[in-house]
Design an enzyme around this catalytic site. Structure first.
Site, PDB file in Angstrom:
ATOM      1  N   ASP A  77       0.832  -1.208   0.000  1.00 28.00           N
ATOM      2  CA  ASP A  77       0.000   0.000   0.000  1.00 28.00           C
ATOM      3  C   ASP A  77       0.867   1.258   0.000  1.00 28.00           C
ATOM      4  OD1 ASP A  77      -2.324   1.487   0.122  1.00 28.00           O
ATOM      5  OD2 ASP A  77      -3.114   0.471   1.886  1.00 28.00           O
ATOM      6  N   ASP A 114     -10.357   2.076  -3.777  1.00 31.85           N
ATOM      7  CA  ASP A 114     -10.955   1.797  -2.470  1.00 31.85           C
ATOM      8  C   ASP A 114     -12.471   1.756  -2.567  1.00 31.85           C
ATOM      9  OD1 ASP A 114      -8.750   1.395  -1.002  1.00 31.85           O
ATOM     10  OD2 ASP A 114      -8.670   3.380  -0.095  1.00 31.85           O
TER      11      ASP A 114
HETATM   12  C1  DGJ Z   1      -5.894   1.803   1.698  1.00 31.55           C
HETATM   13  C2  DGJ Z   1      -6.187   0.562   0.909  1.00 31.55           C
HETATM   14  O1  DGJ Z   1      -6.597   0.871  -0.370  1.00 31.55           O
HETATM   15  C3  DGJ Z   1      -7.217  -0.244   1.664  1.00 31.55           C
HETATM   16  O2  DGJ Z   1      -7.619  -1.346   0.908  1.00 31.55           O
HETATM   17  C4  DGJ Z   1      -6.612  -0.655   2.972  1.00 31.55           C
HETATM   18  O3  DGJ Z   1      -5.531  -1.510   2.742  1.00 31.55           O
HETATM   19  C5  DGJ Z   1      -6.190   0.568   3.756  1.00 31.55           C
HETATM   20  N1  DGJ Z   1      -5.358   1.444   2.986  1.00 31.55           N
HETATM   21  C6  DGJ Z   1      -5.465   0.165   5.010  1.00 31.55           C
HETATM   22  O4  DGJ Z   1      -4.946   1.226   5.675  1.00 31.55           O
END
Ligand code: DGJ
Length: 740
Positions: free
Chosen positions: A479, A549
């Site tokens: 991430d 997301d």
């Molecule tokens: C952003 C990601 O896109 C999510 O899927 C998740 O992993 C969160 N960060 C966790 O902090």
């Protein structure tokens, strides 16, 4: 495929069965662009394509020739400051303060295959016969700078990959302030510009506009390629659509700051520039040092946008992505993020994983919150050691419990970040990017580590490698949850601060390279708060990326449709999540959530224990369906048919290589009353095959389906077990077609 050099006329012709790319040495010895488009026959002399005329107000390059001005001449790597007033491909600040360069043609080299670009992601060949590379060697006699322009033509598809290398063969340091990967001058401006833009949770939405005199551009200055604009644009002729017509796609294999720009001058020529954003870029080149730009890929088609995308898909799936997972079907996963956020224990995770196993899921992924003092998003980043309060048996113990269930185990990292509340930061306060004397901007309470420093990358590598070598980890979600601000490295001198953004990305690539080569069987999924770094650079290391997301099925139609213009379905991470959806609070039917997510790297983003028995039956069927058809869904030929950017109904489909199987996805956002009969003309089938449609049992010939169309109204088809769903908003259907 071939690259020809006509010595008499100093003309280069790169061609394969689809395209020709022609350039020549201009009378002033710079390189001129003559043609890029559908293949034309070769000839010794293409000089008639050089258009000379006198331009009032423009000084001419030669005393005795008023017709040769760079103002309108199409070039390969334009420079500002003589008679070309367009934005330049290269700008170099010499020690005397001049920014003028004059790169004159010296020599060329033709080599089979394609060279790698040191430290950078790039397309590659597996056999020399797949491509040929031309290197043009140019020199600026005043500064001593050498310029190598690289052009690779692939045997298949209308593809040319380009990059540039600058070598300081002079005796004094210079500063490279612009070095684009690609400069393409086109003879007219009768194009529509397509860009893929948005923001967090609404990435890669298609925007189209006509080119007019002036500049149109998209860019990123955030340090990551960004949610806001993708490093991919298309120029299409006004009458081009998905199924026919001319277009050129431009894609940058890079994950940091970029600029994609088309400048139409008032003589109607169009200059396309693609590369690292010149704003803030300043790379000091000491004598004998060199600078390599990232690679840019151009694809030409005369057969519509689907064909353009399919060429990118094949190239990026087969000759950009690498390693063990490149050609493999991707495991169906269950990620705990939206199920628990930070609120979990080891037993709770095992409970979620057990239900996932019961439903046929293959991989359980533990997301954020497992390390250091990470009880919320204010602490812990950088301390890549399991939190014993949550995971008493560490990652090793949890991974073993997951494996004992018969699942693979995956783990989340955010390697490039730290919180001030972490041991890493307390021990190394100068390891973050920050500008001395200025306040810092702690996005999501975190700071960006200075990946331009090798010792920082080494330290993160050691922590990650320790976990990967001790525990049974089969997958990593990498991430990156904030962009760069106050970009400054404590380790670099003042005159090298303009290098930090690029050095940072090189550090990210270095860490990826080390981890992927030491742990070749681990599947990497890139992520940046969803789709903030969904670019080809990442694809080289991580063959799939979390697309957004936003996991709402209706939002995902646009996000996945937009992504598909450049990126293959195998790279598009797409999951079923709970309703009401956590990002847009919409309630969509479970079948539509799955029908959307099937077209990608599929998984679940929820706790399956919370579903009703009826829903669990559906989930089991979905997982079984995905396992049966994922080769087709992830690696088949993808066609966009009806666009969510244009109407209420979206349709797309995948066809197997032998055309014996196809799956079409049909999605209607809002229901209506008393609707007309409608048909959708399918694509890519064999006209002579008779296809049986799974849900209705009806048979149709390929020519019917492609010319008359598939009747998609309720009277003719649908999924009988979902009768009520046929009358709802956010409805969808899959049409599974198998040749009899
Ligand atoms: C952003 C990601 O896109 C999510 O899927 C998740 O992993 C969160 N960060 C966790 O902090």
């Amino acid at each position: 495929m071939s690259i020809l050099f006509h010595d008499q006329t100093k003309t280069f012709h790169l061609f394969n069965e689809k395209i020709s790319y022609i350039m020549t040495v201009l009378p002033n010895h710079q390189m001129g662009q003559l043609y890029f488009g559908k293949k034309i026959r070769d000839r010794e002399d293409f000089s008639h394509l050089l258009e000379y005329c006198s331009r009032p107000m423009t000084s001419c390059v030669f005393e005795d020739d008023r017709t040769f001005s760079l103002e309108h001449v199409k070039q390969e790597y334009g420079v500002y400051g003589t008679t070309d007033y367009r934005r330049p491909a290269v700008e170099i600040l010499s020690s005397n303060g001049s920014r003028l360069s004059d790169f004159k043609y010296q020599d060329y080299k033709i080599t089979p295959g394609k060279p790698a670009l040191a430290g950078l992601p790039a397309t590659y060949t597996e056999a020399d016969s797949e491509a040929e590379t031309l290197t043009l060697i140019l020199k600026d006699s005043v500064t001593g700078m050498t310029l190598h322009l690289l052009y690779t033509i692939f045997a298949d598809g209308g593809i040319i990959a380009r990059s540039a290398q600058l070598i300081n063969n002079g005796s004094e340091s210079v500063h490279v302030t612009t070095a684009m990967s690609l400069c393409l001058d086109l003879p007219d401006h009768n194009y529509e510009w397509m860009q893929f833009s948005g923001a967090w949770a609404r990435e890669r939405h298609l925007i189209t506009r006509k080119l007019e005199h002036g500049i149109v551009a998209v860019d990123s200055r955030r340090g990551n390629s960004s949610h806001n604009h993708n490093p991919f644009v298309i120029l299409r002729r006004p009458d081009t659509n998905e199924f026919q017509g001319e277009a050129i796609g431009f894609s940058l294999i890079y994950s940091g700051n970029f600029l994609a720009q088309a400048e139409t001058d008032t003589h109607d020529t169009t200059r396309v520039l693609l590369g690292i954003h010149p704003m803030g870029f300043d790379w000091k080149l000491a004598p004998q040092e060199s600078f390599q730009t990232p690679e840019a890929v151009m694809v030409y088609t005369d057969s519509g946008l689907n064909s353009l995308s399919q060429t990118f898909h094949r190239l990026y799936q087969k000759r950009l992505a690498r390693g063990y997972w490149r050609d493999r079907e991707r495991p169906v996963l269950n990620n705990n993020w939206e199920a628990t956020y930070f609120n979990f224990t080891e037993d709770r995770l095992v409970e979620i994983a057990s239900k996932a196993k019961e439903c046929g899921v293959e991989l359980f992924v533990l997301d954020d919150g497992w390390f250091g003092e990470r009880n919320d998003d204010h602490a812990g980043l950088g301390d890549w050691i399991a939190n014993p309060k949550r995971l008493p048996n560490g990652i090793t113990g949890l991974a073993q419990r997951i494996e004992d269930l018969g699942l693979k185990f995956g783990l989340w990292f955010e390697p490039e970040m730290t919180n001030k509340n972490s041991d890493l930061y307390r021990n190394h306060p100068d390891w973050i990017l920050e500008t001395p004397g200025r306040s810092t901007s702690p996005g999501r309470s975190q700071h960006v580590l200075d990946f331009s420093r090798k010792e920082v990358v080494d330290c993160i590598y050691e922590m990650m490698a320790k976990i990967l070598s001790e525990a049974k980890v089969s997958y990593i979600k990498w991430d990156m949850n904030r962009s760069i601000t106050e970009c400054y490295s404590h380790a670099l001198p003042a005159d090298r601060q303009g290098e930090v953004f690029h050095r940072y990305i090189l550090g990210v690539y270095d860490l990826y390279e080390r981890l992927t080569s030491r742990f070749p069987h681990v599947l990497f999924e890139s992520c940046a708060s969803g789709g903030g770094r969904f670019d080809p650079g990442m694809l080289y290391y991580a063959p799939q990326a979390w697309a957004s997301d936003n996991s709402d099925a209706v939002s995902r139609l646009k996000i996945q449709y937009g992504s598909s213009y450049c990126y293959p379905l195998s790279s598009i991470g797409s999951h079923v999540s709970v309703v009401p959806n956590h990002q847009v609070y919409r309630t969509t039917p479970l079948h539509t959530r799955a029908n959307t997510a099937f077209f990608g790297a599929f998984g679940y983003e929820l706790d399956l224990n919370k579903l009703t028995p009826e829903e669990l039956v559906q989930v089991k069927q979905q997982v079984a369906f995905m396992k049966e058809y994922r080769r087709l869904l992830q690696f088949g030929t993808f066609y966009r048919i009806l666009s969510p950017f244009e109407g209420n109904v979206t349709c797309w489909m995948c066809v197997s290589d032998d055309k014996k199987q196809a799956i079409a996805g049909w999605y209607r956002v809002l229901n209506g009353a008393n609707l007309p009969f409608s048909r959708i003309r399918l694509q890519g089938l064999n006209p002579d095959f008779c296809y049986k449609e799974q849900a209705s049992g009806a048979s149709y010939y390929g020519d019917e389906l492609m010319n008359l169309g598939l009747i998609t109204t309720d009277g003719m088809s649908g999924q009988p077990e979902d009768i009520h769903a046929k009358y709802c908003d956010f409805d969808s259907r899959l049409y599974v077609l198998t040749a009899e």
